[in-house]
Design an enzyme around this catalytic site. Structure first.
Site, PDB file in Angstrom:
ATOM      1  N   ASP A  44       0.798  -1.345  -0.097  1.00 18.59           N
ATOM      2  CA  ASP A  44      -0.024  -0.010  -0.126  1.00 18.59           C
ATOM      3  C   ASP A  44       0.760   1.286   0.103  1.00 18.59           C
ATOM      4  O   ASP A  44       1.541   1.719   0.894  1.00 18.59           O
ATOM      5  CB  ASP A  44      -0.945  -0.034   1.257  1.00 18.59           C
ATOM      6  N   ASP A  94     -10.016  -5.155  -0.219  1.00 22.45           N
ATOM      7  CA  ASP A  94      -9.125  -4.852   0.630  1.00 22.45           C
ATOM      8  C   ASP A  94      -9.640  -4.139   1.842  1.00 22.45           C
ATOM      9  O   ASP A  94     -10.303  -2.842   1.525  1.00 22.45           O
ATOM     10  CB  ASP A  94      -8.192  -3.783  -0.309  1.00 22.45           C
TER      11      ASP A  94
HETATM   12 ZN    ZN Z   1      -4.348  -1.940  -0.335  1.00 19.30          ZN
END
Ligand code: ZN
Length: 208
Positions: A27, A167
């Protein structure tokens, strides 16, 4: 890897390498599209050296078109950008494709799933955020199941073959229901890294 111990990234890579996880989800946050800043190119490059699973890089950044080539260069195998952060999503898809890596597109929970219809035939994966992008450890938004169903319909209607990834807030409790709704890829951060045995948790999530 947002939920991993950043002081021990090599250990994390070894755990992932020996686990049943197929990819490592990375991320990237820029402090503009989302309020947080996570890490940038040097960290990804270092992780790439030690991790032999594909890096599934999720960029929560404005102007993604400016950075596509660099993410490809540091080792992204899949690059997923936010539809709402791109002035011209089509251009970003074409750029990622031109780098010879897999393309993903994603939206936050407040963006209508219908905006993705023109793209499902052109991407390898659609990531539906099941929390708002920007922080780890948030609670799964229950409305997401309806959004997954809607996306599945769009994919079917367009004869597309992209994967569906979710997610945010993925746990052992909701994983079976997510698979049942047609999700192909689960991203699990806190659930894996806060478990006493991360490798076993990955296996348990896959076998739910
Ligand atoms: Zn992510």
């Amino acid at each position: 890897m947002l939920a991993a111990d950043f002081a021990n990234l090599q250990d994390m890579c070894e755990m992932i390498n020996h686990s049943e996880a197929e990819w490592l989800h990375v991320d990237v946050m820029d402090g503009v599209f989302v309020p947080n800043i996570s890490f940038g190119f040097p960290v990804i490059e270092a992780v790439k050296k030690h991790c032999n699973k594909m890096l599934d890089v999720h960029i929560m950044i404005v102007n993604p078109e400016k950075y596509v080539a660099r993410f490809a260069k540091v080792g992204a195998g899949m690059l997923t950008f936010h539809y709402e952060a791109a002035e011209n999503p089509q251009q970003v898809i074409d750029q990622i494709r031109a780098e010879g890596i897999k393309v993903g597109i994603t939206i936050n929970p407040d963006v209508p799933v219908s905006v993705l219809e023109p793209y499902v035939n052109q991407v390898d994966m659609v990531l539906l955020m099941t929390v708002f992008a920007g922080y780890g450890g948030q609670k799964f938004i229950e409305e997401s199941y309806n959004r997954i169903d809607e996306l599945r319909e769009i994919i079917k209607r367009n004869n597309a073959h992209c994967l569906i990834e979710v997610d945010g807030g993925v746990t052992l409790e909701n994983a079976p229901k997510l698979f049942k709704h047609g999700v192909n890829v689960l991203v699990a951060g806190s659930t894996v890294f806060k478990a006493s045995d991360a490798g076993k948790m990955i296996l348990d999530l896959l076998n739910t």
